[in-house]
Write an enzyme that holds these catalytic residues in place. Sequence first.
Site, PDB file in Angstrom:
ATOM      1  N   ALA A 110       0.854  -1.195   0.000  1.00 51.87           N
ATOM      2  CA  ALA A 110       0.000   0.000   0.000  1.00 51.87           C
ATOM      3  C   ALA A 110       0.885   1.237   0.000  1.00 51.87           C
ATOM      4  O   ALA A 110       2.071   1.165   0.348  1.00 51.87           O
ATOM      5  CB  ALA A 110      -0.910  -0.004   1.226  1.00 51.87           C
ATOM      6  N   PHE A 111       0.306   2.380  -0.374  1.00 50.97           N
ATOM      7  CA  PHE A 111       1.109   3.597  -0.542  1.00 50.97           C
ATOM      8  C   PHE A 111       1.750   4.064   0.763  1.00 50.97           C
ATOM      9  O   PHE A 111       2.736   4.798   0.758  1.00 50.97           O
ATOM     10  CB  PHE A 111       0.262   4.725  -1.148  1.00 50.97           C
ATOM     11  CG  PHE A 111      -0.614   5.471  -0.175  1.00 50.97           C
ATOM     12  CD1 PHE A 111      -0.209   6.691   0.357  1.00 50.97           C
ATOM     13  CD2 PHE A 111      -1.857   4.976   0.199  1.00 50.97           C
ATOM     14  CE1 PHE A 111      -1.018   7.387   1.245  1.00 50.97           C
ATOM     15  CE2 PHE A 111      -2.672   5.664   1.077  1.00 50.97           C
ATOM     16  CZ  PHE A 111      -2.246   6.872   1.611  1.00 50.97           C
ATOM     17  N   LYS A 112       1.216   3.594   1.898  1.00 49.64           N
ATOM     18  CA  LYS A 112       1.775   4.022   3.180  1.00 49.64           C
ATOM     19  C   LYS A 112       3.248   3.607   3.303  1.00 49.64           C
ATOM     20  O   LYS A 112       4.012   4.226   4.026  1.00 49.64           O
ATOM     21  CB  LYS A 112       0.982   3.415   4.343  1.00 49.64           C
ATOM     22  CG  LYS A 112      -0.540   3.631   4.279  1.00 49.64           C
ATOM     23  CD  LYS A 112      -0.939   5.040   4.624  1.00 49.64           C
ATOM     24  CE  LYS A 112      -2.374   5.373   4.327  1.00 49.64           C
ATOM     25  NZ  LYS A 112      -3.359   4.915   5.257  1.00 49.64           N
ATOM     26  N   ASP A 113       3.644   2.543   2.592  1.00 51.36           N
ATOM     27  CA  ASP A 113       5.047   2.110   2.626  1.00 51.36           C
ATOM     28  C   ASP A 113       5.994   3.203   2.147  1.00 51.36           C
ATOM     29  O   ASP A 113       7.144   3.250   2.559  1.00 51.36           O
ATOM     30  CB  ASP A 113       5.258   0.889   1.717  1.00 51.36           C
ATOM     31  CG  ASP A 113       4.627  -0.371   2.262  1.00 51.36           C
ATOM     32  OD1 ASP A 113       4.621  -0.541   3.493  1.00 51.36           O
ATOM     33  OD2 ASP A 113       4.128  -1.178   1.465  1.00 51.36           O
ATOM     34  N   LEU A 116       6.311   5.260   5.327  1.00 49.93           N
ATOM     35  CA  LEU A 116       6.580   4.542   6.576  1.00 49.93           C
ATOM     36  C   LEU A 116       7.822   3.666   6.512  1.00 49.93           C
ATOM     37  O   LEU A 116       8.280   3.164   7.532  1.00 49.93           O
ATOM     38  CB  LEU A 116       5.358   3.730   6.993  1.00 49.93           C
ATOM     39  CG  LEU A 116       4.270   4.622   7.615  1.00 49.93           C
ATOM     40  CD1 LEU A 116       2.928   3.904   7.668  1.00 49.93           C
ATOM     41  CD2 LEU A 116       4.672   5.080   9.014  1.00 49.93           C
TER      42      LEU A 116
END
Length: 497
Positions: A110-113, A116
């Site tokens: 997911a784009f949060k990677d 994060l």
Amino acid sequence: MGLTYQSTRGGEAGVPASMAILKGLAKDGGLFMPTEIPKLDVPMEKLGTMTYQETAYEVMKLFLTDYSPGELKDCIAKAYDSKFDTEEIAPLAKADGAYFLELYHGSTIAFKDMALSILPHLMTTAAKKNQVDKEIVILTATSGDTGKAAMAGFADVPGTRIIVFYPKDGVSKVQELQMRTQKGANTSVVAIHGNFDDAQTGVKKLFGDKSLEALLDSRGFQFSSANSINIGRLVPQIVYYVYAYARLLANEEIADGEQINVVVPTGNFGNILAAYFAKRMGVPVKTLICASNDNKVLYDFFTTGTYDRKRDFILTNSPSMDILISSNLERLIYLSTGCDAGASAALMQDLSEKGSYTVTEDMKAFMSDFAGGFATQEENAATIKRIFDSTGYLIDTHTGVAATVYEAYRAESGDRAKTVIASTASPYKFSDSVMEAIAGPESIRDKDGFEVVDALNSLSGVDVPAAVEEIRHAPIRHNTECDVDKMEEAVKAILGI
């Protein structure tokens, strides 16, 4: 001193980037904002020859001015490495008359990677720089993706603990399994009996609790946040919009200086705010199209100028956007007041006490770069099917919302500018909903999550990501649940205080 940060509510100013990242949230409950949005100092043509990592350095050095070049390059090198399954980190796919910016090639799909995977390195570097000797306890609420991506980033990072709260029935099966199977002696996950807004409000309350802060301090702990309110999340997200424009230019898809539109499926408003920062830095972005699902609080806001969270909370098949309090919007509100912290704080107080606020005509005019749209679940499913049937390109339910809104925007506005759509998750993260969209409800009936994954793989020919294969047989490690009003007790129990 370089660029410093101040609270959107006026309580803190002159804070260096490393301290803003360590704190996460300002003392007065406000969000940290840079004193200015710096301009890119490398021409776009030159950026077009750079790798993702080199582009990240050119963007982030302008915001994180108290990190040395060596420190920043080290953080970038540790973040954007073989954890990503493509060398480009954020490839662009051309399909259905738009460019899909694939932000899901990291370890949790997911784009949060994108942010994060670097935040733990920025944070531990910041702790060293500021002689912080306490153990940093990352406290995070998640609507599905942030939690897993944050845990993957912080797992076994020395000097840190991470506690994630998620709504028990408000995430996809894969999202839940990804969290509950997370390894790492310093990771904890708690399912709350409530929705995402309950989790987010509960976490903010814990951050604001002075007696809890004193207790933690006496036991050698300090809270910090990995949510998108942390400026250490926002700054890395600016990078991929700069990179996308530079790639389009290098690939001769656009002319230098040609304006593009950007469409972002939006929940907490961080990802689209990063695109706005990229525009302010000098990336030629024309319109920022904010795509909502049935929880269309942002669409209503951009249409009417009133932000109103007093409405039913709808659980949809794009759960990462099932949000009624878009925390990062506060940063845009602050900018639209001419950085008047008093005005910004008063509006946030209205939201907290009355559940709504209304901006002035001048503020509304300031936000005219934004257009809002929303997609129902039925429209979303139809778009996923149409794009797959006509092009063979498979998108998830969040990207489907963005593609649906973009199609409607083009039809209504006649705007033909080339467009980048933020593709925020792998279709395999929401395989049930994607499979149902392209093959009908009978295709998932009586199948468990992994049978659906395999069926989607054989139908689409799209490889199953390693992140999904990994959890197929992984043991469940986290079983804690609690009521919304018991979050503090859960934290104390986990920390043993």
